[in-house]
Write a protein that holds these residues in place. Structure first.
Motif, PDB file in Angstrom:
ATOM      1  N   LEU A 254      40.215  54.364 -53.230  1.00 20.73           N
ATOM      2  CA  LEU A 254      40.537  55.283 -52.135  1.00 20.73           C
ATOM      3  C   LEU A 254      41.648  56.252 -52.513  1.00 20.73           C
ATOM      4  CD1 LEU A 254      40.410  52.956 -48.974  1.00 20.73           C
ATOM      5  CD2 LEU A 254      38.999  54.970 -49.386  1.00 20.73           C
ATOM      6  N   GLY A 255      42.545  55.809 -53.344  1.00 13.95           N
ATOM      7  CA  GLY A 255      43.732  56.611 -53.630  1.00 13.95           C
ATOM      8  C   GLY A 255      44.808  56.323 -52.612  1.00 13.95           C
ATOM      9  N   ALA A 256      46.038  56.578 -52.971  1.00  9.25           N
ATOM     10  CA  ALA A 256      47.176  56.205 -52.133  1.00  9.25           C
ATOM     11  C   ALA A 256      47.112  56.822 -50.750  1.00  9.25           C
ATOM     12  CB  ALA A 256      48.477  56.601 -52.827  1.00  9.25           C
ATOM     13  N   ALA A 257      46.774  58.107 -50.660  1.00  7.09           N
ATOM     14  CA  ALA A 257      46.808  58.805 -49.372  1.00  7.09           C
ATOM     15  C   ALA A 257      45.748  58.267 -48.417  1.00  7.09           C
ATOM     16  CB  ALA A 257      46.626  60.306 -49.585  1.00  7.09           C
ATOM     17  N   ASP A 258      44.496  58.156 -48.900  1.00  2.00           N
ATOM     18  CA  ASP A 258      43.425  57.693 -48.016  1.00  2.00           C
ATOM     19  C   ASP A 258      43.583  56.209 -47.671  1.00  2.00           C
ATOM     20  OD1 ASP A 258      42.310  60.168 -47.895  1.00  2.00           O
ATOM     21  OD2 ASP A 258      40.678  59.779 -49.311  1.00  2.00           O
ATOM     22  N   TYR A 259      44.046  55.422 -48.656  1.00  2.00           N
ATOM     23  CA  TYR A 259      44.274  54.007 -48.349  1.00  2.00           C
ATOM     24  C   TYR A 259      45.325  53.876 -47.240  1.00  2.00           C
ATOM     25  CZ  TYR A 259      45.599  49.115 -48.679  1.00  2.00           C
ATOM     26  OH  TYR A 259      45.875  47.807 -48.370  1.00  2.00           O
TER      27      TYR A 259
END
Length: 588
Positions: A254-259
């Motif tokens: 997801l990546g940090a932002a979406d997670y």
């Protein structure tokens, strides 16, 4: 009354000190107890036995000297010495009549005191992980913590109520990953939900919100998510390793932002539900303290550095350990894992260190009884970071979870599996009043079986109903008075209180005089059940009086006196119920 007697005894002791009969420092407190046997008077004091050795005197001889030096008081009818040296006090009847005047004048403030002297006390309670709705077990901690805080405030302490939000750490990551997995299922991905994930319907609801608002924006092939992940428990693997690997993979894909968006949706939704649930339950806080903010502010790192500098942290196999065995713990505790992740214990150390740094004179934690082993290691950390006086400021009150029975069967509760009875469901079934009252009827450390049928019953067997009914009965009497065209003069009622000579009236007067003592004892001992039991006894005295005598008699003076007495009872019942978070209805 007890305070008045204590002041009289103190004055007598000071006289004896000034004349050389007593030497040295006098005790800070003088114990005055209500006599169990009415033939021994109303109150008893053991001060002569306490001081006899220092005075080089027989207790009974010293008691005689103390009695001889008591200042005159028109509140006293008789003072006698009994047994080995007890000083027994019998109060004059007008002393009890004066209590009614105090109740009338103070109103809602009657029973409050200044014994706390404005000392700052922080009470932290509930603090359930925002990984699911509050269940009936949390409800007992909520009712108990809120009532302890309110009692302390009534006793003159400056109280700060706080909820510690565990919005960081592994359990929240499990929730966030559980939400995303349910979202993937709603998006059409086929997967096997992890054994250690959160399975409640509320997780589906949060996932549905995510899918409704963002469509397939967060959809990824389930095959990519599960590729190379260690086997789960049903497949012969380790469920902990399986969920931890899924969390790491979710963050990666997801990546940090979406997670963080998925994580925050789960957190914010559940935390909002908890806030609403507690507000509707009559539980309010001055502060909701975020663990995430604690970590991001650097306070956890600061706390670990303090422990390092004091020599109480060591490294082994890549992890940092706190030497809690030096303070009596069974083993040392990890504060930073070998992967660099700080443990819950590290955050708790920093949180409690920061509590004391905020200048509270006392810190009270209300925890579930299953956390009893956690108490010594937190105290050990506070001692290691400061001194023993810091650890002594912390009081941990352990609350046994309530056991709910429905249809004779115990309901099992597990936030992870989603099979539990929520606090909201309980409140909807029995009402806020019954839930608040029944939760505090027993000592916090005692197991509690919550009897749903009794809590809902409108009978004298239901202690909450019995108390509320006494309050409503007084209001009914006043309505009947108006309907009959009679009048009530409170001032005349206070003047005519000497007309109240019936035994039931004397019993009610004495019960009303006990209320301030009960509130103070319940506050200082953190025992709301003392107040609950007192109100039950007061209600019984009123109902007994009600059943034995007419209040709306023809003689105006006696009528005013009796109405003033039962109005005082109504006031005390209402004040006590308010401290328990329970309403005082005017009709039932």
């Amino acid at each position: 009354m007890k305070n008045h007697l204590q002041e009289l005894v103190k004055a007598a002791l000071h006289d004896l000190t000034s004349t050389g009969v007593l030497e040295g420092a006098l005790p800070e407190s003088i114990t005055i107890e209500r006599a169990r046997d009415k033939t021994h008077g109303d109150f008893a004091c053991n001060i002569a036995m306490v001081l006899a050795k220092a005075a080089r005197s027989k207790p009974r001889d010293l008691a005689e000297k103390i009695v001889a030096h008591l200042p005159p008081s028109d509140h006293l009818a008789k003072v006698a010495i009994a047994g080995p040296g007890f000083i027994n006090f019998t109060m004059a009847e007008h002393a009890y009549h004066a209590v009614i005047g105090e109740i009338v004048e103070a109103g809602e403030a009657y029973g409050r005191s200044t014994v706390g002297n404005g000392k700052r006390v922080q009470v932290e309670f509930v603090s359930a992980n925002p990984t699911g709705p509050l269940h009936v077990g949390h409800g007992r901690g909520a009712a108990y913590g809120a009532t302890v805080a309110d009692l302390l405030a009534a006793a003159g302490f400056e109280v700060h109520r706080e909820y510690y939000v565990n919005d960081a750490g592994r359990q929240m990551d499990i929730l966030g990953t559980s939400v995303w997995l349910r979202y993937l299922e709603l998006a059409g991905e086929a997967l096997t939900f992890p054994a250690n994930g959160y399975k409640g319907d509320y997780v589906w609801d949060i996932a549905a919100t995510l899918h409704r608002e963002h469509g397939d924006a967060y959809r990824l092939p389930a095959a990519d998510l599960f590729a190379g992940i260690p086997a789960d428990e049903p497949a012969g693997g380790d469920k902990e390793a399986h969920i931890d690997a899924l969390i790491d993979r979710a963050k990666q894909l997801l990546g940090a932002a979406d997670y963080r968006k998925v994580f925050d949706l789960g957190l914010d939704t559940i935390l909002a539900d908890i806030r609403e649930d507690l507000e509707e339950f009559g539980v309010a806080y001055e502060q909701w303290y975020s663990e995430r903010e604690l970590v991001e502010s650097g306070k956890v790192d600061e706390a670990i550095e303090v422990l390092k500098k004091s020599g109480h942290v060591y490294e082994e196999k890549g992890a940092l350990w706190f030497r809690s065995t030096e303070f009596g713990d069974e083993k040392d505790r990890v504060v930073v894992r070998d992967n660099g992740v700080k443990t819950y214990f590290a955050s708790d150390i920093a949180y409690h260190w920061h509590k004391l740094d905020r200048g509270f004179d006392r810190v009270i934690d209300v925890w579930g009884a299953d956390h009893h082993g956690y108490v010594p290691r937190v105290k050990a950390a506070l001692t290691a970071m400061g001194d023993q006086s810091d650890a002594d400021k912390l009081d941990v009150l352990l609350v046994q979870f309530a056991i709910l029975y429905r249809g004779g069967e115990r309901v099992q509760m597990s936030t992870r599996s989603g099979s539990f009875v929520t606090l909201r469901e309980l409140r909807e079934e029995v009402g806020n009043d019954a839930a608040r009252f029944f939760y505090v009827m027993r000592k916090c450390e005692q197991h509690m079986d919550f009897d749903l049928d009794l809590a809902k019953s409108q009978s004298n067997d239901n202690p909450m109903f019995y108390i509320q009914y006494a309050h409503a009965r007084v209001c009914s009497v006043m309505r009947q008075m108006a309907e009959k065209g009679l009048t009530y003069d409170q001032g005349a009622g206070l003047k005519n209180l000497p007309l109240l000579g019936e035994p039931h009236e004397q019993d009610l007067l004495r019960s009303l005089s006990r209320y301030p003592e009960v509130v103070e004892a319940a506050a200082l001992n953190h025992e709301p059940h003392q107040l609950a039991h007192y109100l039950r006894e007061l209600a019984n005295d009123f109902h007994t009086y009600y059943n034995a005598h007419q209040f709306l008699v023809d003689e105006a003076g006696l009528r005013d006196a009796r109405l003033t007495l039962i109005q005082a009872a109504r006031q005390v019942l209402g004040n006590g119920l308010a401290l328990l978070g329970v309403s005082a209805p005017e009709s039932m």
